[in-house]
Motif scaffolding. Structure first.
Motif, PDB file in Angstrom:
ATOM      1  N   ARG A  35     -17.310 -19.323 -33.677  1.00 27.99           N
ATOM      2  CA  ARG A  35     -17.567 -18.947 -32.287  1.00 27.99           C
ATOM      3  C   ARG A  35     -18.088 -20.117 -31.464  1.00 27.99           C
ATOM      4  O   ARG A  35     -17.945 -20.134 -30.245  1.00 27.99           O
ATOM      5  N   ARG A  94     -12.441 -19.346 -31.724  1.00 27.22           N
ATOM      6  CA  ARG A  94     -13.415 -18.556 -30.961  1.00 27.22           C
ATOM      7  C   ARG A  94     -12.907 -17.134 -30.731  1.00 27.22           C
ATOM      8  O   ARG A  94     -13.656 -16.170 -30.850  1.00 27.22           O
ATOM      9  N   ALA A 108     -13.038 -15.115 -34.091  1.00 21.55           N
ATOM     10  CA  ALA A 108     -14.406 -14.732 -34.444  1.00 21.55           C
ATOM     11  C   ALA A 108     -14.947 -13.666 -33.506  1.00 21.55           C
ATOM     12  O   ALA A 108     -15.596 -12.701 -33.946  1.00 21.55           O
ATOM     13  N   ALA A 109     -14.698 -13.817 -32.206  1.00 22.35           N
ATOM     14  CA  ALA A 109     -15.183 -12.830 -31.241  1.00 22.35           C
ATOM     15  C   ALA A 109     -14.523 -11.472 -31.465  1.00 22.35           C
ATOM     16  O   ALA A 109     -15.181 -10.424 -31.351  1.00 22.35           O
ATOM     17  N   ARG A 147     -25.572 -17.654 -34.879  1.00 22.91           N
ATOM     18  CA  ARG A 147     -25.186 -18.313 -33.628  1.00 22.91           C
ATOM     19  C   ARG A 147     -26.409 -18.552 -32.743  1.00 22.91           C
ATOM     20  O   ARG A 147     -26.546 -19.614 -32.125  1.00 22.91           O
TER      21      ARG A 147
END
Length: 300
Positions: free
Chosen positions: A93, A101, A104-105, A175
């Motif tokens: 991410r 990205r 993963a999102a 994160r």
């Protein structure tokens, strides 16, 4: 003359004893709490339907201990899967690659947006729509095939459901921890010639651990209790085991008390470990007197 000035400027009640401030609310709360505790103890001792003798008898019963061991195994393995995959997702991410990205999102959105009970049932009944898991050349010969129900047993389905769901939450925790590291640390690592992988391993993750570890410890405690949801797929963990027992003797409340006692014991142990880890991780923060005072009066 000096004595006269001192006498005239001295407070009028300087010789009176200091009376501590009274807190009647504390006494009222203590009395109410004592009454509630006494009522609870009286309920335990005067309610024969609780069958405390059965509670003591089944507390260390062999099948209950086997279910307890399965619960611990589920917790450990699912958290390992969640932490490992969550770390990878967090790095994805934060990647400069838009495709990573998006992947993963999407993963985080799907697994956080659906109930974990549904996910457990999905993995357990996957064999009804995918009878075999095969590996081969696309549109070509099949090199390897195995029955889905053979691979995804009850334990494996529980691990997939709990671990993959946990990874979505751990991705956000990691994160946030990585985001707490000062950008100058990363630039300094790059200036020293470190690559991205080495920078993450040597610079970012060790510093982010202070932010990552406390919520991760909370996730372990939550995972311990979430393992009880494996009841829906029939895995003989602690809750399923006591349900099987009270399905035979119809003593639901005593057996549920047995399960509750073991969950309380495990969560208490994990809470003590969490407190020690947090204290160790905060040694640098608490070294300052100002920070120590703030923690003492404003902490948990």
């Amino acid at each position: 003359m000096a004595t006269t000035v001192e006498q005239t400027t001295a407070p009028a009640h300087a010789d009176e004893p200091i009376v501590p401030l009274r807190h009647p609310g504390r006494w009222v709360a203590a009395v109410v709490l004592a009454v509630l505790v006494a009522m609870f103890v009286s309920f335990l001792l005067t309610t024969p339907q609780l069958r405390l003798d059965l509670v003591v008898g089944y507390l260390f019963e062999r099948s209950v201990l086997r279910g307890l061991l399965t619960t611990i195994e589920l917790t450990v393995v699912a958290m390992l899967v969640g932490v490992a995959l969550g770390t990878v997702l967090a790095i994805m991410r934060l990647s400069d690659n838009p495709l990573l990205r998006i992947v993963a999102a999407t993963y985080v959105a799907v697994f956080r947006g659906t109930p974990i009970l549904v996910q457990l049932l999905f993995w357990f009944f996957l064999g009804t729509v995918l009878p075999n898991i095969s590996l081969g050349v696309p549109f070509g010969p099949e090199l390897f095939s195995v029955s889905t129900n053979t691979v995804i047993s009850q334990f494996a389905a529980a691990i997939l459901g709990l671990g993959l769901n946990e990874a979505a939450y751990m991705a956000e925790i990691v994160r946030a921890g990585i985001g707490s590291v000062d950008r100058g640390q990363v630039e300094a690592a790059h200036a020293l010639g470190m690559g991205p992988a080495l920078t993450y391993r040597r610079v970012i993750l060790p510093q982010a651990a202070r932010v990552i570890v406390p919520p991760t410890a909370n996730e372990v405690i939550s995972m311990l209790k979430l393992t009880s949801l494996a009841l829906v797929i029939g895995l003989p963990e602690l809750t399923t085991t006591v349900q099987l027992i009270y399905g035979r003797n119809f003593q639901q409340i005593p057996l549920l008390i047995v399960a509750s006692i073991w969950y309380l014991v495990l969560t208490t142990v994990l809470t003590v470990i969490q407190a020690r880890i947090e204290r160790r991780m905060s040694r640098g923060v608490l070294s300052s007197p100002v920070r120590r005072t703030r923690f003492s009066f404003g902490g948990r």
